[in-house]
Design a protein around this motif. Structure first.
Motif, PDB file in Angstrom:
ATOM      1  N   LEU A   1       0.836  -1.201   0.000  1.00  0.00           N
ATOM      2  CA  LEU A   1       0.000   0.000   0.000  1.00  0.00           C
ATOM      3  C   LEU A   1       0.876   1.258   0.000  1.00  0.00           C
ATOM      4  O   LEU A   1       0.576   2.241  -0.683  1.00  0.00           O
ATOM      5  N   ALA A   2       1.982   1.205   0.760  1.00  0.00           N
ATOM      6  CA  ALA A   2       2.897   2.352   0.803  1.00  0.00           C
ATOM      7  C   ALA A   2       3.478   2.608  -0.587  1.00  0.00           C
ATOM      8  O   ALA A   2       3.570   3.760  -1.050  1.00  0.00           O
ATOM      9  N   GLU A   3       3.826   1.525  -1.278  1.00  0.00           N
ATOM     10  CA  GLU A   3       4.422   1.662  -2.607  1.00  0.00           C
ATOM     11  C   GLU A   3       3.395   2.192  -3.621  1.00  0.00           C
ATOM     12  O   GLU A   3       3.677   3.121  -4.381  1.00  0.00           O
ATOM     13  N   LYS A   4       2.205   1.602  -3.598  1.00  0.00           N
ATOM     14  CA  LYS A   4       1.185   1.975  -4.591  1.00  0.00           C
ATOM     15  C   LYS A   4       0.718   3.421  -4.405  1.00  0.00           C
ATOM     16  O   LYS A   4       0.460   4.122  -5.381  1.00  0.00           O
TER      17      LYS A   4
ATOM     18  N   ALA B   1       3.468   5.792  -5.513  1.00  0.00           N
ATOM     19  CA  ALA B   1       3.558   5.785  -6.986  1.00  0.00           C
ATOM     20  C   ALA B   1       2.518   6.731  -7.591  1.00  0.00           C
ATOM     21  O   ALA B   1       2.692   7.229  -8.699  1.00  0.00           O
ATOM     22  N   ARG B   2       1.419   6.985  -6.865  1.00  0.00           N
ATOM     23  CA  ARG B   2       0.395   7.922  -7.354  1.00  0.00           C
ATOM     24  C   ARG B   2       0.586   9.320  -6.765  1.00  0.00           C
ATOM     25  O   ARG B   2      -0.354  10.113  -6.700  1.00  0.00           O
ATOM     26  N   SER B   3       1.784   9.564  -6.248  1.00  0.00           N
ATOM     27  CA  SER B   3       2.130  10.866  -5.656  1.00  0.00           C
ATOM     28  C   SER B   3       1.226  11.217  -4.484  1.00  0.00           C
ATOM     29  O   SER B   3       0.825  12.368  -4.306  1.00  0.00           O
ATOM     30  N   LEU B   4       0.904  10.206  -3.677  1.00  0.00           N
ATOM     31  CA  LEU B   4       0.149  10.445  -2.445  1.00  0.00           C
ATOM     32  C   LEU B   4       1.090  10.242  -1.264  1.00  0.00           C
ATOM     33  O   LEU B   4       1.772   9.204  -1.158  1.00  0.00           O
ATOM     34  N   GLY B   5       1.128  11.226  -0.388  1.00  0.00           N
ATOM     35  CA  GLY B   5       2.051  11.168   0.753  1.00  0.00           C
ATOM     36  C   GLY B   5       1.317  10.802   2.030  1.00  0.00           C
ATOM     37  O   GLY B   5       0.135  11.132   2.208  1.00  0.00           O
TER      38      GLY B   5
ATOM     39  N   GLY C   1     -10.775  -2.894   8.663  1.00  0.00           N
ATOM     40  CA  GLY C   1     -10.211  -2.067   7.603  1.00  0.00           C
ATOM     41  C   GLY C   1     -10.124  -0.622   8.039  1.00  0.00           C
ATOM     42  O   GLY C   1     -10.475  -0.288   9.176  1.00  0.00           O
ATOM     43  N   ALA C   2      -9.674   0.224   7.114  1.00  0.00           N
ATOM     44  CA  ALA C   2      -9.502   1.631   7.475  1.00  0.00           C
ATOM     45  C   ALA C   2      -9.628   2.507   6.246  1.00  0.00           C
ATOM     46  O   ALA C   2      -9.430   2.056   5.113  1.00  0.00           O
ATOM     47  N   GLY C   3      -9.964   3.765   6.506  1.00  0.00           N
ATOM     48  CA  GLY C   3      -9.965   4.763   5.456  1.00  0.00           C
ATOM     49  C   GLY C   3      -8.886   5.794   5.750  1.00  0.00           C
ATOM     50  O   GLY C   3      -8.643   6.136   6.913  1.00  0.00           O
ATOM     51  N   MET C   4      -8.228   6.242   4.708  1.00  0.00           N
ATOM     52  CA  MET C   4      -7.135   7.205   4.894  1.00  0.00           C
ATOM     53  C   MET C   4      -7.259   8.323   3.875  1.00  0.00           C
ATOM     54  O   MET C   4      -7.603   8.071   2.717  1.00  0.00           O
ATOM     55  N   LYS C   5      -6.969   9.510   4.329  1.00  0.00           N
ATOM     56  CA  LYS C   5      -6.933  10.656   3.422  1.00  0.00           C
ATOM     57  C   LYS C   5      -5.465  11.044   3.295  1.00  0.00           C
ATOM     58  O   LYS C   5      -4.862  11.495   4.288  1.00  0.00           O
ATOM     59  N   LEU C   6      -4.891  10.835   2.131  1.00  0.00           N
ATOM     60  CA  LEU C   6      -3.465  11.123   1.964  1.00  0.00           C
ATOM     61  C   LEU C   6      -3.274  12.479   1.303  1.00  0.00           C
ATOM     62  O   LEU C   6      -4.220  13.072   0.766  1.00  0.00           O
ATOM     63  N   GLN C   7      -2.030  12.926   1.355  1.00  0.00           N
ATOM     64  CA  GLN C   7      -1.739  14.266   0.846  1.00  0.00           C
ATOM     65  C   GLN C   7      -1.277  14.187  -0.612  1.00  0.00           C
ATOM     66  O   GLN C   7      -0.367  13.396  -0.934  1.00  0.00           O
ATOM     67  N   LYS C   8      -1.893  14.954  -1.477  1.00  0.00           N
ATOM     68  CA  LYS C   8      -1.457  14.980  -2.875  1.00  0.00           C
ATOM     69  C   LYS C   8      -0.130  15.732  -2.950  1.00  0.00           C
ATOM     70  O   LYS C   8      -0.035  16.868  -2.481  1.00  0.00           O
ATOM     71  N   LEU C   9       0.901  15.096  -3.497  1.00  0.00           N
ATOM     72  CA  LEU C   9       2.230  15.705  -3.508  1.00  0.00           C
ATOM     73  C   LEU C   9       2.505  16.398  -4.840  1.00  0.00           C
ATOM     74  O   LEU C   9       2.156  15.859  -5.909  1.00  0.00           O
TER      75      LEU C   9
ATOM     76  N   ARG D   1       7.414  15.360  -4.110  1.00  0.00           N
ATOM     77  CA  ARG D   1       7.610  13.927  -4.354  1.00  0.00           C
ATOM     78  C   ARG D   1       9.103  13.604  -4.514  1.00  0.00           C
ATOM     79  O   ARG D   1       9.593  12.618  -3.980  1.00  0.00           O
ATOM     80  N   GLU D   2       9.785  14.453  -5.267  1.00  0.00           N
ATOM     81  CA  GLU D   2      11.218  14.232  -5.490  1.00  0.00           C
ATOM     82  C   GLU D   2      11.990  14.260  -4.175  1.00  0.00           C
ATOM     83  O   GLU D   2      12.835  13.416  -3.913  1.00  0.00           O
ATOM     84  N   LYS D   3      11.659  15.250  -3.329  1.00  0.00           N
ATOM     85  CA  LYS D   3      12.343  15.376  -2.020  1.00  0.00           C
ATOM     86  C   LYS D   3      12.071  14.139  -1.164  1.00  0.00           C
ATOM     87  O   LYS D   3      12.978  13.571  -0.553  1.00  0.00           O
ATOM     88  N   ILE D   4      10.799  13.717  -1.127  1.00  0.00           N
ATOM     89  CA  ILE D   4      10.433  12.566  -0.295  1.00  0.00           C
ATOM     90  C   ILE D   4      11.064  11.285  -0.830  1.00  0.00           C
ATOM     91  O   ILE D   4      11.483  10.416  -0.076  1.00  0.00           O
ATOM     92  N   GLU D   5      11.171  11.196  -2.140  1.00  0.00           N
ATOM     93  CA  GLU D   5      11.763  10.001  -2.747  1.00  0.00           C
ATOM     94  C   GLU D   5      13.196   9.782  -2.236  1.00  0.00           C
ATOM     95  O   GLU D   5      13.603   8.663  -1.944  1.00  0.00           O
ATOM     96  N   VAL D   6      13.925  10.875  -2.099  1.00  0.00           N
ATOM     97  CA  VAL D   6      15.309  10.781  -1.608  1.00  0.00           C
ATOM     98  C   VAL D   6      15.307  10.234  -0.169  1.00  0.00           C
ATOM     99  O   VAL D   6      16.067   9.310   0.169  1.00  0.00           O
ATOM    100  N   LEU D   7      14.417  10.780   0.672  1.00  0.00           N
ATOM    101  CA  LEU D   7      14.352  10.347   2.075  1.00  0.00           C
ATOM    102  C   LEU D   7      13.904   8.890   2.181  1.00  0.00           C
ATOM    103  O   LEU D   7      14.411   8.104   2.972  1.00  0.00           O
TER     104      LEU D   7
END
Ligand SMILES: Cc1cc2nc3c(=O)[nH]c(=O)nc-3n(C[C@H](O)[C@H](O)[C@H](O)COP(=O)(O)OP(=O)(O)OC[C@H]3O[C@@H](n4cnc5c(N)ncnc54)[C@H](O)[C@@H]3O)c2cc1C
Length: 310
Positions: A107-110, A113-117, A183-191, A196-202
């Motif tokens: 789930l973290a990967e998918k 990949a859609r630029s959701l943080g 189960g759970a519902g989550m509201k993620l942050q659109k990056l 996204r580039e900065k987070i990818e490095v981390l």
């Protein structure tokens, strides 16, 4: 009590008797569960859990067994695995709905990949969404309950949605522990592309650090002890650093050893029993208490043990 025929008649999925928990935990340790149930879908899982409750049989949900030490004598009652029955998720814009059995790394990967943080730093945690919520799993400054908006639990035989503000959470703590999480519902942050580039490095650095600082080639269950609260730990050291300072890295009991790579992880060198692991847990606690005056508490969950040692 419940007969095997009745159970097999009521549950559409797989019902195994006397299933070795060694096969279902990342530690590769543990005796037999009386009943091992792998329900077909959510309704089937709810029916199984409700049936066990009605018959007064202990029953617990589990995911990937990555935070567990199961007793050598096994578990009396039933274990119900979530990975198939609750293994679906959907992503719509920035809203994720995930069954408790969904793999957290997937789930973290998918989502990333859609630029959701919001989940990206949890990719190295090899559990399920339900197992992660039960202890508010976290890594690298991110905790799963930060991302969660609501959780669905099974209560009195019926699903109930619990909103975030009804849930108390802290470091490796969630007030829903002990409930059956569906189960759970989550509201993620659109990056943005830059974010996204900065987070990818981390994110890449965190995964790389994990690969070199954890004994990933040996069966283990991650950190054995929680890091003590700062007010109870004047040294400021982590649990692993304290165990290391006590000279316990590499210390072995039977087939279990305190990892040379990470002192807060106990590895199974091939033939470890739960009793070997418990000896090392007691040893580490005693040494740390003597040297630092700190009482280490377990992060891993003990199953089948009458009384936890901590
Ligand atoms: C190599 C390695 C690295 C790890 N790194 C981290 C880390 O960085 N951070 C971290 O927090 N953890 C870490 N862990 C521990 C573990 O992966 C997490 O705690 C994970 O969230 C456990 O999920 P699981 O599905 O495997 O739970 P399980 O081990 O199957 O179950 C653990 C507990 O949760 C309960 N549970 C599971 N599913 C449900 C459900 N649906 N409803 C109610 N209760 C449920 C079980 O009854 C049990 O008490 C690591 C483990 C390993 C092996």
């Amino acid at each position: 009590m419940i007969s095997t025929e009745e159970l097999r008649g009521a549950i559409k999925g797989q019902v195994l008797l006397g299933e070795s928990m060694k096969e279902h935990t990342t530690m590769k340790i543990g005796g037999f569960a009386d009943f091992y149930v792998d329900p077909l879908d959510k309704d089937d899982l709810c029916r199984a859990v409700t049936l066990f409750a009605q018959r007064g049989l202990p029953c617990l949900l589990f995911g990937r067994g990555s935070n567990l030490l199961v007793h050598d004598e096994g578990i009396r009652g039933a274990v119900v695995v979530t990975t198939r029955a609750l293994g679906n998720y959907t992503i719509s814009k920035n809203v994720v709905t995930a069954g408790a059995g969904v793999s957290l790394p997937l789930l973290a990967e998918k989502t990333f990949a859609r630029s959701l943080g919001g989940l990206e730093m949890l990719q190295g945690i090899p559990g399920t969404v339900g197992g992660a919520i039960a202890i508010n799993a976290g890594a690298n400054g991110q905790e799963i309950l930060d991302a969660v908006s609501w959780v669905e639990i099974l209560e009195g035989g019926k699903p109930r949605v619990v909103s975030k503000d009804e849930i108390a959470a802290g470091y490796r703590y969630c007030s829903l522990e002990g409930h059956a999480i569906l189960g759970a519902g989550m509201k993620l942050q659109k990056l943005s592309a830059t974010e996204r580039e900065k987070i990818e490095v981390l994110r890449a650095a965190a995964l790389q650090k994990r690969a070199v600082s954890q004994p990933l080639s040996w069966p283990n269950a991650g950190s054995v002890f929680r890091n003590p609260a700062p007010e109870e730990n004047p040294s400021g050291l982590s649990a692993g650093q304290m165990i290391d300072a006590c000279g316990l890295k590499g210390f072995q009991r039977g087939g279990a050893a305190i990892s040379e790579t990470h002192a807060n992880i106990i590895i199974n060198k091939g033939s470890a029993k739960a009793s070997d692991v418990m000896e090392l847990i007691t040893l580490a606690k005693e040494h740390v208490r003597k040297m630092f005056g700190v009482c280490l508490e377990l992060e891993i969950k003990l199953l089948g043990f009458e009384k936890a040692c901590c």
